[in-house]
Design a protein around this motif. Structure first.
Motif, PDB file in Angstrom:
ATOM      1  N   VAL A  37       0.708  -1.224   0.120  1.00  0.00           N
ATOM      2  CA  VAL A  37      -0.232  -0.018   0.114  1.00  0.00           C
ATOM      3  C   VAL A  37       0.807   1.411  -0.064  1.00  0.00           C
ATOM      4  N   GLU A  38       1.880   1.233   0.684  1.00  0.00           N
ATOM      5  CA  GLU A  38       3.013   2.362   0.743  1.00  0.00           C
ATOM      6  C   GLU A  38       3.501   2.811  -0.455  1.00  0.00           C
ATOM      7  N   ILE A  39       4.016   1.697  -1.144  1.00  0.00           N
ATOM      8  CA  ILE A  39       4.624   1.958  -2.303  1.00  0.00           C
ATOM      9  C   ILE A  39       3.681   2.316  -3.446  1.00  0.00           C
ATOM     10  N   ALA A  40       2.459   2.050  -3.401  1.00  0.00           N
ATOM     11  CA  ALA A  40       1.121   2.636  -4.121  1.00  0.00           C
ATOM     12  C   ALA A  40       1.034   3.764  -3.896  1.00  0.00           C
ATOM     13  N   LYS A  41       1.166   4.142  -2.822  1.00  0.00           N
ATOM     14  CA  LYS A  41       0.853   5.726  -2.390  1.00  0.00           C
ATOM     15  C   LYS A  41       1.793   6.537  -2.979  1.00  0.00           C
ATOM     16  N   ALA A  42       3.006   6.127  -2.679  1.00  0.00           N
ATOM     17  CA  ALA A  42       4.267   6.945  -2.884  1.00  0.00           C
ATOM     18  C   ALA A  42       4.207   6.939  -4.699  1.00  0.00           C
ATOM     19  N   ALA A  43       3.756   6.162  -5.413  1.00  0.00           N
ATOM     20  CA  ALA A  43       3.998   6.239  -6.901  1.00  0.00           C
ATOM     21  C   ALA A  43       2.513   7.197  -7.447  1.00  0.00           C
ATOM     22  N   ILE A  44       1.447   7.238  -6.617  1.00  0.00           N
ATOM     23  CA  ILE A  44       0.484   7.880  -6.960  1.00  0.00           C
ATOM     24  C   ILE A  44       0.959   9.567  -6.712  1.00  0.00           C
ATOM     25  N   ASP A  45       1.683   9.637  -5.607  1.00  0.00           N
ATOM     26  CA  ASP A  45       2.006  11.134  -5.397  1.00  0.00           C
ATOM     27  C   ASP A  45       2.993  11.692  -6.584  1.00  0.00           C
ATOM     28  N   THR A  46       3.645  10.754  -7.315  1.00  0.00           N
ATOM     29  CA  THR A  46       4.283  11.285  -8.396  1.00  0.00           C
ATOM     30  C   THR A  46       3.458  11.682  -9.511  1.00  0.00           C
ATOM     31  N   GLY A  47       2.350  11.418  -9.662  1.00  0.00           N
ATOM     32  CA  GLY A  47       1.445  11.867 -10.759  1.00  0.00           C
ATOM     33  C   GLY A  47       1.428  10.991 -12.028  1.00  0.00           C
ATOM     34  N   VAL A  48       2.031   9.700 -11.931  1.00  0.00           N
ATOM     35  CA  VAL A  48       2.006   9.010 -13.025  1.00  0.00           C
ATOM     36  C   VAL A  48       0.863   8.242 -13.310  1.00  0.00           C
ATOM     37  N   TRP A  49       0.864   7.731 -14.482  1.00  0.00           N
ATOM     38  CA  TRP A  49      -0.515   6.856 -14.906  1.00  0.00           C
ATOM     39  C   TRP A  49       0.038   5.339 -14.360  1.00  0.00           C
ATOM     40  N   PHE A  50      -1.296   4.581 -14.041  1.00  0.00           N
ATOM     41  CA  PHE A  50      -1.128   3.344 -13.446  1.00  0.00           C
ATOM     42  C   PHE A  50      -1.495   2.254 -14.643  1.00  0.00           C
ATOM     43  N   HIS A  51      -0.972   1.098 -14.492  1.00  0.00           N
ATOM     44  CA  HIS A  51      -1.277   0.034 -15.168  1.00  0.00           C
ATOM     45  C   HIS A  51      -1.868  -0.957 -14.251  1.00  0.00           C
ATOM     46  N   THR A  52      -3.021  -1.823 -14.420  1.00  0.00           N
ATOM     47  CA  THR A  52      -3.180  -2.817 -13.233  1.00  0.00           C
ATOM     48  C   THR A  52      -4.490  -3.859 -14.020  1.00  0.00           C
ATOM     49  N   SER A  53      -4.637  -4.980 -13.191  1.00  0.00           N
ATOM     50  CA  SER A  53      -5.751  -5.814 -13.720  1.00  0.00           C
ATOM     51  C   SER A  53      -6.240  -6.617 -12.345  1.00  0.00           C
ATOM     52  N   HIS A  54      -7.349  -7.323 -12.397  1.00  0.00           N
ATOM     53  CA  HIS A  54      -7.590  -8.219 -11.433  1.00  0.00           C
ATOM     54  C   HIS A  54      -6.989  -9.233 -11.475  1.00  0.00           C
ATOM     55  N   TRP A  55      -6.265  -9.634 -12.548  1.00  0.00           N
ATOM     56  CA  TRP A  55      -5.299 -11.024 -12.745  1.00  0.00           C
ATOM     57  C   TRP A  55      -4.116 -10.977 -11.865  1.00  0.00           C
ATOM     58  N   TYR A  56      -3.674  -9.645 -11.271  1.00  0.00           N
ATOM     59  CA  TYR A  56      -2.410  -9.752 -10.675  1.00  0.00           C
ATOM     60  C   TYR A  56      -2.871  -9.554  -9.083  1.00  0.00           C
ATOM     61  N   PHE A  67      -6.030   4.291  -2.814  1.00  0.00           N
ATOM     62  CA  PHE A  67      -6.960   5.203  -3.069  1.00  0.00           C
ATOM     63  C   PHE A  67      -7.621   5.776  -2.116  1.00  0.00           C
ATOM     64  N   ASP A  68      -8.000   4.963  -1.460  1.00  0.00           N
ATOM     65  CA  ASP A  68      -8.714   5.576  -0.096  1.00  0.00           C
ATOM     66  C   ASP A  68      -8.110   6.654   0.653  1.00  0.00           C
ATOM     67  N   ALA A  69      -6.878   6.727   0.566  1.00  0.00           N
ATOM     68  CA  ALA A  69      -6.279   7.741   1.589  1.00  0.00           C
ATOM     69  C   ALA A  69      -6.411   9.145   1.020  1.00  0.00           C
ATOM     70  N   ASP A  70      -6.630   9.178  -0.228  1.00  0.00           N
ATOM     71  CA  ASP A  70      -6.899  10.479  -0.690  1.00  0.00           C
ATOM     72  C   ASP A  70      -7.817  10.118  -2.166  1.00  0.00           C
ATOM     73  N   ARG A  71      -9.060  10.489  -2.476  1.00  0.00           N
ATOM     74  CA  ARG A  71      -9.821  10.009  -3.618  1.00  0.00           C
ATOM     75  C   ARG A  71      -9.575  10.974  -4.613  1.00  0.00           C
ATOM     76  N   LEU A  72      -9.283  12.129  -4.157  1.00  0.00           N
ATOM     77  CA  LEU A  72      -8.903  13.143  -5.230  1.00  0.00           C
ATOM     78  C   LEU A  72      -7.650  13.139  -6.136  1.00  0.00           C
ATOM     79  N   LYS A  73      -6.743  12.142  -5.577  1.00  0.00           N
ATOM     80  CA  LYS A  73      -5.582  11.864  -6.150  1.00  0.00           C
ATOM     81  C   LYS A  73      -5.613  10.604  -6.865  1.00  0.00           C
ATOM     82  N   VAL A  74      -6.622   9.927  -7.233  1.00  0.00           N
ATOM     83  CA  VAL A  74      -6.576   8.772  -7.909  1.00  0.00           C
ATOM     84  C   VAL A  74      -5.965   8.717  -9.232  1.00  0.00           C
ATOM     85  N   PRO A  75      -5.065   8.118  -9.524  1.00  0.00           N
ATOM     86  CA  PRO A  75      -4.555   8.296 -11.082  1.00  0.00           C
ATOM     87  C   PRO A  75      -5.201   7.686 -12.177  1.00  0.00           C
TER      88      PRO A  75
END
Length: 309
Positions: A37-56, A67-75
């Motif tokens: 969760v912490e590394i995801a939050k760190a990546a969110i703070d950089t403003g980059v796009w994310f790539h994901t899948s429910h298969w991961y 995302f719940d930490a700040d829904r205004l910053k969802v990438p």
């Protein structure tokens, strides 16, 4: 080969961040959940796009918590959507949006199989359904995922002009050791100036570990290729493999972004630093690697069983 120029890009997908944070490793349950969760939050703070899948694994659960930490910053998200029918694609859309608590997907990555893939290749009714999903706001845009064993599907669809206005580009493994589009498709992408999103930035890890460390490479073919690529990398004098790979992907004018996954803060910073100011690799270096890609595609990739690479 591509002219390695940035001057003729179309406007499609140009708003992507040059580096896209891949979330495969966020689904690794060997890593403590809170650390992910912490590394995801760190990546969110950089403003980059994310790539994901429910298969991961449980990556979506990790992302939802972050995302719940700040829904205004969802990438902005690229989300893998797979299936053999439009109903399955719709099911994947719902699964991802509900899990992540979002109301739409910015960029849907189409991973098509069965009858749906054939319909896509032949310009069938699936295009009307995809257009409807866009018009109703469930997915803003689509890109087509390509593998060696699906390259013919992509080739036929693009050659027929069916994707125009519906699908904005292609996405596939593109790094110094892998180019998961057939030679025929690769040439067509350049002929049509089709945007590309490059996946698996560093091909699974540093080239010297891939070459020298027994068992480090996921498949034997990667180790064999590392033996050919390592001297090319060394000749450039570039300090890190990550920088070399980011620069390689962005040496092609059609590439909009490269997707690299990590759950390690140091590796994330390395990706971000490499993408800060990207200079394409020298032409002769890229040309050497392109020629290797062409050979490898004929020797192995196009003969490989699905999901064997």
């Amino acid at each position: 080969m591509d002219d390695l120029s940035f001057s003729e890009k179309s406007v499609l997908l140009t708003e992507l961040s040059p580096y896209v944070y891949g979330t495969t490793r966020l689904g690794d349950d060997k890593i403590p959940f809170d650390d992910r969760v912490e590394i995801a939050k760190a990546a969110i703070d950089t403003g980059v796009w994310f790539h994901t899948s429910h298969w991961y694994g449980n990556a979506l659960e990790v992302l939802s918590k972050a995302f719940d930490a700040d829904r205004l910053k969802v990438p902005n998200l690229i989300v893998k959507l797979g299936g053999e029918s439009i109903d399955e694609i719709v099911g994947d859309i719902r699964k991802n949006t509900e899990s992540l608590g979002i109301d739409h997907i910015e960029l849907g990555q189409l991973c098509l199989g069965g009858n749906l893939a054939e319909e896509f290749a032949s310009g069938g009714n699936c295009y009307k359904a995809l257009e409807q999903l866009k018009s109703e706001g469930y997915v803003k845009r689509f890109v087509l995922e390509v593998f060696p064993w699906t390259s013919d599907i992509a080739y036929r669809a693009l050659k027929g002009g069916y994707t125009r206005g519906i699908v904005d580009g292609t996405i596939f493994y593109l790094n110094p050791l892998q180019r998961f589009a057939s030679n025929q498709l690769w040439d067509l992408l350049h002929e049509l100036s089709e945007p590309i999103i490059a996946m698996r930035t560093v091909a699974g890890g540093p080239v010297h570990r891939l070459r020298d460390e027994p068992g480090f490479a996921w498949k034997e073919y990667l180790q064999k290729r590392a033996f050919e690529i390592a001297p090319i990398f060394e000749r450039t004098g570039i300090e890190t493999w990550t920088e070399f790979c980011v620069r390689f992907a962005h040496s092609f004018s059609l590439v909009r972004a490269t997707v690299g996954s990590t759950a390690n803060a140091e590796n994330l910073n390395e990706f971000l630093m490499a993408a800060e100011s990207i200079e394409p690799l020298p032409y002769d270096i890229v040309d050497q690697i392109v020629k290797l890609h062409m050979r490898w595609s004929d020797e192995l990739d196009m003969k490989a069983e699905p999901w064997s690479m």
